[in-house]
Design a protein around this motif. Structure first.
Motif, PDB file in Angstrom:
ATOM      1  N   ASP A 229      -1.112  -8.981 -25.630  1.00 53.98           N
ATOM      2  CA  ASP A 229       0.175  -8.305 -25.722  1.00 53.98           C
ATOM      3  C   ASP A 229       0.149  -6.926 -25.101  1.00 53.98           C
ATOM      4  O   ASP A 229       1.152  -6.223 -25.103  1.00 53.98           O
ATOM      5  CB  ASP A 229       0.581  -8.181 -27.196  1.00 53.98           C
ATOM      6  CG  ASP A 229       0.818  -9.556 -27.818  1.00 53.98           C
ATOM      7  OD1 ASP A 229       1.148 -10.471 -27.039  1.00 53.98           O
ATOM      8  OD2 ASP A 229       0.667  -9.687 -29.040  1.00 53.98           O
ATOM      9  N   ARG A 230      -1.008  -6.540 -24.578  1.00 55.70           N
ATOM     10  CA  ARG A 230      -1.085  -5.210 -23.991  1.00 55.70           C
ATOM     11  C   ARG A 230      -0.365  -5.169 -22.648  1.00 55.70           C
ATOM     12  O   ARG A 230      -0.464  -6.100 -21.859  1.00 55.70           O
ATOM     13  CB  ARG A 230      -2.549  -4.797 -23.781  1.00 55.70           C
ATOM     14  CG  ARG A 230      -3.322  -4.665 -25.098  1.00 55.70           C
ATOM     15  CD  ARG A 230      -4.751  -4.229 -24.807  1.00 55.70           C
ATOM     16  NE  ARG A 230      -5.509  -4.052 -26.039  1.00 55.70           N
ATOM     17  CZ  ARG A 230      -6.777  -3.684 -26.071  1.00 55.70           C
ATOM     18  NH1 ARG A 230      -7.419  -3.451 -24.935  1.00 55.70           N
ATOM     19  NH2 ARG A 230      -7.400  -3.543 -27.223  1.00 55.70           N
ATOM     20  N   PRO A 231       0.365  -4.105 -22.364  1.00 59.24           N
ATOM     21  CA  PRO A 231       1.034  -4.001 -21.056  1.00 59.24           C
ATOM     22  C   PRO A 231       0.018  -3.829 -19.943  1.00 59.24           C
ATOM     23  O   PRO A 231      -1.047  -3.249 -20.132  1.00 59.24           O
ATOM     24  CB  PRO A 231       1.913  -2.737 -21.219  1.00 59.24           C
ATOM     25  CG  PRO A 231       1.231  -1.940 -22.278  1.00 59.24           C
ATOM     26  CD  PRO A 231       0.618  -2.943 -23.231  1.00 59.24           C
ATOM     27  N   VAL A 232       0.381  -4.364 -18.770  1.00 61.39           N
ATOM     28  CA  VAL A 232      -0.490  -4.241 -17.610  1.00 61.39           C
ATOM     29  C   VAL A 232      -0.341  -2.850 -17.022  1.00 61.39           C
ATOM     30  O   VAL A 232       0.760  -2.398 -16.713  1.00 61.39           O
ATOM     31  CB  VAL A 232      -0.132  -5.306 -16.549  1.00 61.39           C
ATOM     32  CG1 VAL A 232      -1.020  -5.152 -15.336  1.00 61.39           C
ATOM     33  CG2 VAL A 232      -0.273  -6.696 -17.152  1.00 61.39           C
ATOM     34  N   ILE A 233      -1.477  -2.182 -16.865  1.00 62.15           N
ATOM     35  CA  ILE A 233      -1.478  -0.826 -16.325  1.00 62.15           C
ATOM     36  C   ILE A 233      -1.998  -0.877 -14.898  1.00 62.15           C
ATOM     37  O   ILE A 233      -3.091  -1.389 -14.623  1.00 62.15           O
ATOM     38  CB  ILE A 233      -2.371   0.097 -17.178  1.00 62.15           C
ATOM     39  CG1 ILE A 233      -1.831   0.130 -18.616  1.00 62.15           C
ATOM     40  CG2 ILE A 233      -2.404   1.494 -16.582  1.00 62.15           C
ATOM     41  CD1 ILE A 233      -2.695   0.937 -19.550  1.00 62.15           C
ATOM     42  N   LEU A 234      -1.211  -0.373 -13.971  1.00 61.70           N
ATOM     43  CA  LEU A 234      -1.598  -0.359 -12.566  1.00 61.70           C
ATOM     44  C   LEU A 234      -2.346   0.916 -12.259  1.00 61.70           C
ATOM     45  O   LEU A 234      -2.037   1.990 -12.785  1.00 61.70           O
ATOM     46  CB  LEU A 234      -0.354  -0.459 -11.671  1.00 61.70           C
ATOM     47  CG  LEU A 234       0.529  -1.707 -11.881  1.00 61.70           C
ATOM     48  CD1 LEU A 234       1.742  -1.627 -10.972  1.00 61.70           C
ATOM     49  CD2 LEU A 234      -0.251  -2.971 -11.622  1.00 61.70           C
ATOM     50  N   ASP A 235      -3.338   0.792 -11.367  1.00 59.68           N
ATOM     51  CA  ASP A 235      -4.047   1.994 -10.965  1.00 59.68           C
ATOM     52  C   ASP A 235      -3.308   2.687  -9.827  1.00 59.68           C
ATOM     53  O   ASP A 235      -2.262   2.241  -9.363  1.00 59.68           O
ATOM     54  CB  ASP A 235      -5.491   1.657 -10.542  1.00 59.68           C
ATOM     55  CG  ASP A 235      -5.527   0.631  -9.417  1.00 59.68           C
ATOM     56  OD1 ASP A 235      -4.464   0.417  -8.776  1.00 59.68           O
ATOM     57  OD2 ASP A 235      -6.588   0.052  -9.173  1.00 59.68           O
ATOM     58  N   GLY A 236      -3.867   3.796  -9.361  1.00 59.59           N
ATOM     59  CA  GLY A 236      -3.199   4.613  -8.347  1.00 59.59           C
ATOM     60  C   GLY A 236      -2.985   3.881  -7.041  1.00 59.59           C
ATOM     61  O   GLY A 236      -1.921   3.970  -6.424  1.00 59.59           O
ATOM     62  N   ASN A 237      -3.996   3.124  -6.594  1.00 60.57           N
ATOM     63  CA  ASN A 237      -3.874   2.432  -5.310  1.00 60.57           C
ATOM     64  C   ASN A 237      -2.767   1.375  -5.353  1.00 60.57           C
ATOM     65  O   ASN A 237      -2.001   1.197  -4.397  1.00 60.57           O
ATOM     66  CB  ASN A 237      -5.210   1.782  -4.955  1.00 60.57           C
ATOM     67  CG  ASN A 237      -6.286   2.804  -4.682  1.00 60.57           C
ATOM     68  OD1 ASN A 237      -5.978   3.933  -4.261  1.00 60.57           O
ATOM     69  ND2 ASN A 237      -7.547   2.456  -4.911  1.00 60.57           N
ATOM     70  N   ILE A 241       0.695   1.225  -3.011  1.00 65.62           N
ATOM     71  CA  ILE A 241       1.042   0.061  -2.190  1.00 65.62           C
ATOM     72  C   ILE A 241       2.443  -0.432  -2.528  1.00 65.62           C
ATOM     73  O   ILE A 241       3.249  -0.735  -1.648  1.00 65.62           O
ATOM     74  CB  ILE A 241      -0.006  -1.050  -2.401  1.00 65.62           C
ATOM     75  CG1 ILE A 241      -1.367  -0.594  -1.852  1.00 65.62           C
ATOM     76  CG2 ILE A 241       0.445  -2.340  -1.734  1.00 65.62           C
ATOM     77  CD1 ILE A 241      -2.486  -1.568  -2.152  1.00 65.62           C
ATOM     78  N   ILE A 242       2.779  -0.510  -3.818  1.00 70.73           N
ATOM     79  CA  ILE A 242       4.096  -0.999  -4.225  1.00 70.73           C
ATOM     80  C   ILE A 242       5.195  -0.064  -3.740  1.00 70.73           C
ATOM     81  O   ILE A 242       6.221  -0.495  -3.207  1.00 70.73           O
ATOM     82  CB  ILE A 242       4.146  -1.157  -5.753  1.00 70.73           C
ATOM     83  CG1 ILE A 242       3.203  -2.277  -6.189  1.00 70.73           C
ATOM     84  CG2 ILE A 242       5.563  -1.447  -6.225  1.00 70.73           C
ATOM     85  CD1 ILE A 242       3.085  -2.415  -7.688  1.00 70.73           C
ATOM     86  N   VAL A 243       5.002   1.256  -3.901  1.00 74.39           N
ATOM     87  CA  VAL A 243       6.003   2.225  -3.444  1.00 74.39           C
ATOM     88  C   VAL A 243       6.181   2.138  -1.931  1.00 74.39           C
ATOM     89  O   VAL A 243       7.297   2.202  -1.399  1.00 74.39           O
ATOM     90  CB  VAL A 243       5.604   3.652  -3.872  1.00 74.39           C
ATOM     91  CG1 VAL A 243       6.532   4.681  -3.237  1.00 74.39           C
ATOM     92  CG2 VAL A 243       5.654   3.786  -5.384  1.00 74.39           C
ATOM     93  N   GLY A 244       5.076   1.962  -1.195  1.00 69.51           N
ATOM     94  CA  GLY A 244       5.164   1.843   0.258  1.00 69.51           C
ATOM     95  C   GLY A 244       5.951   0.625   0.690  1.00 69.51           C
ATOM     96  O   GLY A 244       6.755   0.679   1.619  1.00 69.51           O
ATOM     97  N   ILE A 245       5.741  -0.502  -0.007  1.00 73.41           N
ATOM     98  CA  ILE A 245       6.470  -1.730   0.341  1.00 73.41           C
ATOM     99  C   ILE A 245       7.970  -1.557   0.092  1.00 73.41           C
ATOM    100  O   ILE A 245       8.811  -1.958   0.893  1.00 73.41           O
ATOM    101  CB  ILE A 245       5.915  -2.920  -0.465  1.00 73.41           C
ATOM    102  CG1 ILE A 245       4.475  -3.223  -0.020  1.00 73.41           C
ATOM    103  CG2 ILE A 245       6.798  -4.140  -0.306  1.00 73.41           C
ATOM    104  CD1 ILE A 245       3.795  -4.281  -0.850  1.00 73.41           C
ATOM    105  N   THR A 249      10.913  -1.578   2.953  1.00 77.29           N
ATOM    106  CA  THR A 249      12.016  -2.551   2.872  1.00 77.29           C
ATOM    107  C   THR A 249      13.370  -1.872   3.053  1.00 77.29           C
ATOM    108  O   THR A 249      14.233  -2.347   3.801  1.00 77.29           O
ATOM    109  CB  THR A 249      11.960  -3.268   1.513  1.00 77.29           C
ATOM    110  OG1 THR A 249      10.680  -3.902   1.364  1.00 77.29           O
ATOM    111  CG2 THR A 249      13.058  -4.308   1.427  1.00 77.29           C
ATOM    112  N   PHE A 250      13.570  -0.721   2.395  1.00 67.82           N
ATOM    113  CA  PHE A 250      14.842  -0.003   2.538  1.00 67.82           C
ATOM    114  C   PHE A 250      15.038   0.526   3.957  1.00 67.82           C
ATOM    115  O   PHE A 250      16.155   0.566   4.484  1.00 67.82           O
ATOM    116  CB  PHE A 250      14.893   1.150   1.533  1.00 67.82           C
ATOM    117  CG  PHE A 250      15.301   0.712   0.155  1.00 67.82           C
ATOM    118  CD1 PHE A 250      16.608   0.321  -0.115  1.00 67.82           C
ATOM    119  CD2 PHE A 250      14.375   0.668  -0.862  1.00 67.82           C
ATOM    120  CE1 PHE A 250      16.969  -0.087  -1.388  1.00 67.82           C
ATOM    121  CE2 PHE A 250      14.725   0.270  -2.142  1.00 67.82           C
ATOM    122  CZ  PHE A 250      16.032  -0.122  -2.402  1.00 67.82           C
ATOM    123  N   LEU A 251      13.947   0.957   4.603  1.00 68.04           N
ATOM    124  CA  LEU A 251      14.065   1.489   5.960  1.00 68.04           C
ATOM    125  C   LEU A 251      14.342   0.390   6.984  1.00 68.04           C
ATOM    126  O   LEU A 251      15.094   0.587   7.950  1.00 68.04           O
ATOM    127  CB  LEU A 251      12.790   2.240   6.332  1.00 68.04           C
ATOM    128  CG  LEU A 251      12.534   3.557   5.562  1.00 68.04           C
ATOM    129  CD1 LEU A 251      11.181   4.123   5.935  1.00 68.04           C
ATOM    130  CD2 LEU A 251      13.637   4.582   5.880  1.00 68.04           C
TER     131      LEU A 251
END
Length: 336
Positions: A229-237, A241-245, A249-251
């Protein structure tokens, strides 16, 4: 190993001897002796055997640390009381099981956490921790990490090829000397032995480290992680990557829309051009057929006035399509 004498007379203990014998024909070894309020460990048992019983209560119990396979055998405790010629004896059979070191498997470049705890009923704190490494069973040991609280400045050593790669993650005040080895290399594979001391008491633990190559990492069957039940924690990398994608996409979205519209316009233009060419070819293959009727002209007879009348006729083409084209029309023009 306990050794207590129960005597109806309250006489103090004068001498205590602990002796090890391995068989009928084997030579006996002295482990420890007590005499005149002095306890002495002997031979290979030095610094490993301690008298822990209360002599005033006729208790000559022995503590043997860092037990080895060679320590297996029969231990005889002999106690003499004051003004007594009788020697009280007790036999303790010691069997030593082979140590099962803990195995730890990591990949090249990752970190390895190795634990080292000292569980003691006495209220004492760790005074010294030594971590040693050996690549083979009989290979020369290397110092991995050392910490000595008996030194004025809390001396610690972290040198050699393990320098700047080993950190203490345990709490020394709670008898925890666990370490973390970072950026693991293939050459780090081997046995890591922790020696942790509480004064003269010592505990030892060995960890076997297995290091896997990067290319073998793909061939290892991975087991699915249990659902929690623990939430998935993403690391910095992963966040970068997600923000870049998302930004890309918007550009690129307006450019994709223009490309799609241009493609549809090109298809429409090509379709219109093809329709025009098809119509032209159809008109060429089906030219208009004009029908002319042959009309004979004649001159009329002279009239009463002596002038002749001439009749002229014009021809109009007759269109093949009766719905659009007019019929042949005749018009006459009289001239006098």
């Amino acid at each position: 190993m306990g050794c207590i004498v129960h005597s109806p007379e309250k006489k103090p203990v004068v001498k205590v001897d602990w002796i090890l014998s391995k068989g009928e024909h084997a030579e006996s070894e002295y482990v420890l002796y007590y005499y005149s309020n002095l306890s002495v460990s002997t031979g290979r048992f030095q610094n490993r055997s301690h008298l822990v019983g209360d002599i005033l209560r006729n208790d000559g119990s022995l503590l043997l640390q860092n037990v080895q396979e060679a320590d297996q055998g029969t231990y005889t405790c002999e106690i003499r009381l004051k003004n007594e010629s009788v020697v009280f004896k007790k036999f303790v059979e010691l069997r030593v099981l082979p140590e099962k070191p803990k195995e730890l498997t990591v990949h090249v470049g990752s970190s390895a956490e190795m634990g080292c705890f000292f569980q003691s009923t006495e209220e004492k704190h760790v005074t010294k921790v030594d971590w040693m490494f050996s690549s083979e069973k009989h290979a020369k040991e290397e110092v991995v990490w050392r910490h000595n609280l008996n030194m004025p400045s809390g001396y610690f050593q972290n040198q050699g090829r393990f320098q700047n790669r080993v950190n203490l993650i345990g709490d020394i005040s709670h008898n925890d000397g666990s370490i973390m080895l970072q950026t693991v290399k293939v050459s780090d594979q081997g046995n890591y032995t922790c020696h942790i001391y509480l004064g003269k008491l010592e505990s030892r633990k060995t960890t076997v480290l297995r290091v896997l190559q990067e290319d073998s990492q793909m061939s290892i069957a991975t087991t699915p992680r249990p659902q929690t039940d623990r939430p998935v924690i993403l690391d910095g990398n992963q966040l970068v990557i997600i923000v870049g994608i998302v930004c890309a996409t918007f550009l690129l979205l307006p450019v994709l829309i223009l490309v799609v519209k241009k493609t549809q316009w090109n298809k429409s233009s090509v379709s219109s051009t093809a329709s025009l060419k098809s119509l032209e070819n159809k008109e060429k293959t089906n030219p208009e057929k004009h029908v002319y009727s042959s009309i004979t002209t004649w001159e009329s007879m002279e009239g009463p006035s002596g002038q002749s009348e001439a009749t002229y006729m014009t021809m109009h083409p007759v269109w093949p399509s009766s719905s659009r084209a007019p019929n042949l029309a005749l018009s006459s023009v009289r001239s006098k």
